[in-house]
Design an enzyme around this catalytic site. Structure first.
Site, short mmCIF file in Angstrom:
data_model
loop_
_atom_site.label_atom_id
_atom_site.label_comp_id
_atom_site.label_asym_id
_atom_site.label_seq_id
_atom_site.Cartn_x
_atom_site.Cartn_y
_atom_site.Cartn_z
CG LEU A 37 -1.83 -1.23 1.36
CD1 LEU A 37 -2.72 -1.10 2.60
CD2 LEU A 37 -2.69 -1.44 0.12
CG HIS A 41 -3.17 1.23 -2.19
ND1 HIS A 41 -1.84 1.01 -2.44
CD2 HIS A 41 -3.84 0.45 -3.07
CE1 HIS A 41 -1.70 0.14 -3.41
NE2 HIS A 41 -2.90 -0.22 -3.83
CG ASP A 154 -4.86 0.42 -11.97
OD1 ASP A 154 -3.84 0.25 -12.65
OD2 ASP A 154 -4.83 0.45 -10.73
CD GLN A 157 -8.21 -2.76 -11.38
OE1 GLN A 157 -7.47 -3.71 -11.55
NE2 GLN A 157 -8.10 -1.98 -10.33
CB SER A 190 2.43 -1.72 -5.65
OG SER A 190 1.25 -1.34 -5.01
NE ARG A 191 3.68 -4.41 -12.08
CZ ARG A 191 2.44 -4.84 -12.04
NH1 ARG A 191 1.46 -4.00 -11.79
NH2 ARG A 191 2.16 -6.12 -12.22
O1 PAF Z 1 -5.98 -2.87 -8.63
C1 PAF Z 1 -5.64 -3.87 -7.98
O2 PAF Z 1 -4.85 -3.81 -7.06
C2 PAF Z 1 -6.21 -5.23 -8.36
O3 PAF Z 1 -6.36 -5.35 -9.72
C3 PAF Z 1 -7.53 -5.57 -7.64
C4 PAF Z 1 -8.64 -4.62 -8.06
C5 PAF Z 1 -7.33 -5.51 -6.15
C6 PAF Z 1 -7.97 -6.99 -8.01
O4 PAF Z 1 -7.00 -7.93 -7.67
#
Ligand code: PAF
Length: 287
Positions: A37, A41, A154, A157, A190-191
């Protein structure tokens, strides 16, 4: 206060049932994460904390969404410091299941993401978005939150999760949270902690390229090819840097546009050494 840490899906469901029984009006806010985190986050958690009586964070590095085993192995795992951060932000519960808990046997039923995964990262990471959508749906079934918080960094996503809950009638409100950036524009990820000091400097070229694309669009450029040409010229020619893609797409359908005629998402992925970084900007052309 230290959050309650729950490792089993059954115990997590029970905990939520009890919370709701004790306080029927209680809003449950949920922040799904893969741990490691950072301030990005923290921003999601703070938003959840402001809006919801109960805040649940999940920490689970989901093997189903990794297209490369080395990326899964190298993904940072920092549970103890993650729990400290959660405690500092007033998280009530951390759901931290093992892979065996989430996938006691190889799943026979998974979420299939169609055209929304055809472009951007989906083109380069086969199976990633199906695996991501599958675990998010499983987490929603376990936690059953009222609201779930996702970062705009993201963007693909987020767009897929919005469609997931709409198409499959999942009763949860998806709350988007703006990308948190370092002072030089690098989106927190995180990367980033894998980058050497030199790579950390090179990594900002992705944000600068996206910024150039936005500048072109605001200046009236309509041809995505031309916008891309200007934007990619910003990425330095260096052996350690490789642009995977820089694309200009419709923000909801995530399909490349033929002309910039309304709001577009400019998104890119850049390899810096062996680290893959992504970022995006939403751009609206002047009327
Ligand atoms: O964004 C992320 O960290 C991941 O893709 C998630 C949404 C927790 C699903 O594993």
């Amino acid at each position: 206060m230290t959050p309650v840490v729950i490792e089993s899906a059954a115990a997590m469901r029970l905990y939520i049932d009890e919370r709701r029984r004790a306080e029927p009006e209680c809003q449950v806010g949920f922040v799904p994460t893969m741990g490691a985190l950072h301030r990005g986050h923290a921003r999601l958690i703070e938003q959840a904390r402001k809006a919801c009586r109960t805040v649940v964070v999940s920490i689970f590095v989901n093997p189903l969404q990794f297209d490369r085993p080395d990326d899964l192995d190298r993904y940072p795992r920092t549970l103890e410091t993650d729990l400290d951060l959660c405690a500092g932000l007033g998280v009530d519960t951390v759901f931290a299941p093992s892979a065996a808990e989430m996938y006691p046997r190889p799943p026979a039923c998974v979420v299939d993401v169609h055209r929304l995964a055809d472009h951007l990262c989906g083109r380069f990471r086969p199976g990633h978005f199906g695996g991501m959508a599958t675990v998010v749906l499983k987490l929603f079934q376990i936690v059953r939150p009222d609201q779930a918080y996702f970062g705009e960094k993201d963007a693909q996503q987020l767009a897929i999760i919005r469609r997931l809950v709409a198409d499959l009638n999942v009763p949860v409100e998806i709350v988007p949270v703006p990308t948190v950036r370092d002072e030089d524009g690098l989106a927190l990820s995180s990367r980033n902690r894998r980058l050497s000091p030199e790579e950390r400097e090179q990594a900002t070229s992705l944000y600068r390229a996206l910024g150039e694309a936005r500048r072109q669009i605001l200046a009236g450029a309509r041809d995505p090819g031309e916008v891309r040409r200007h934007a990619t010229a910003v990425i330095p020619a260096h052996a350690g840097i490789k642009l995977e893609y820089l694309a200009i797409v419709d923000p909801e359908e995530l399909q490349p546009v033929e002309q910039v005629a309304g709001p577009v998402l400019v998104a890119g992925a850049l390899w810096v050494g062996s680290t893959r970084l992504i970022d995006n900007l939403l751009c609206s052309p002047p009327p």
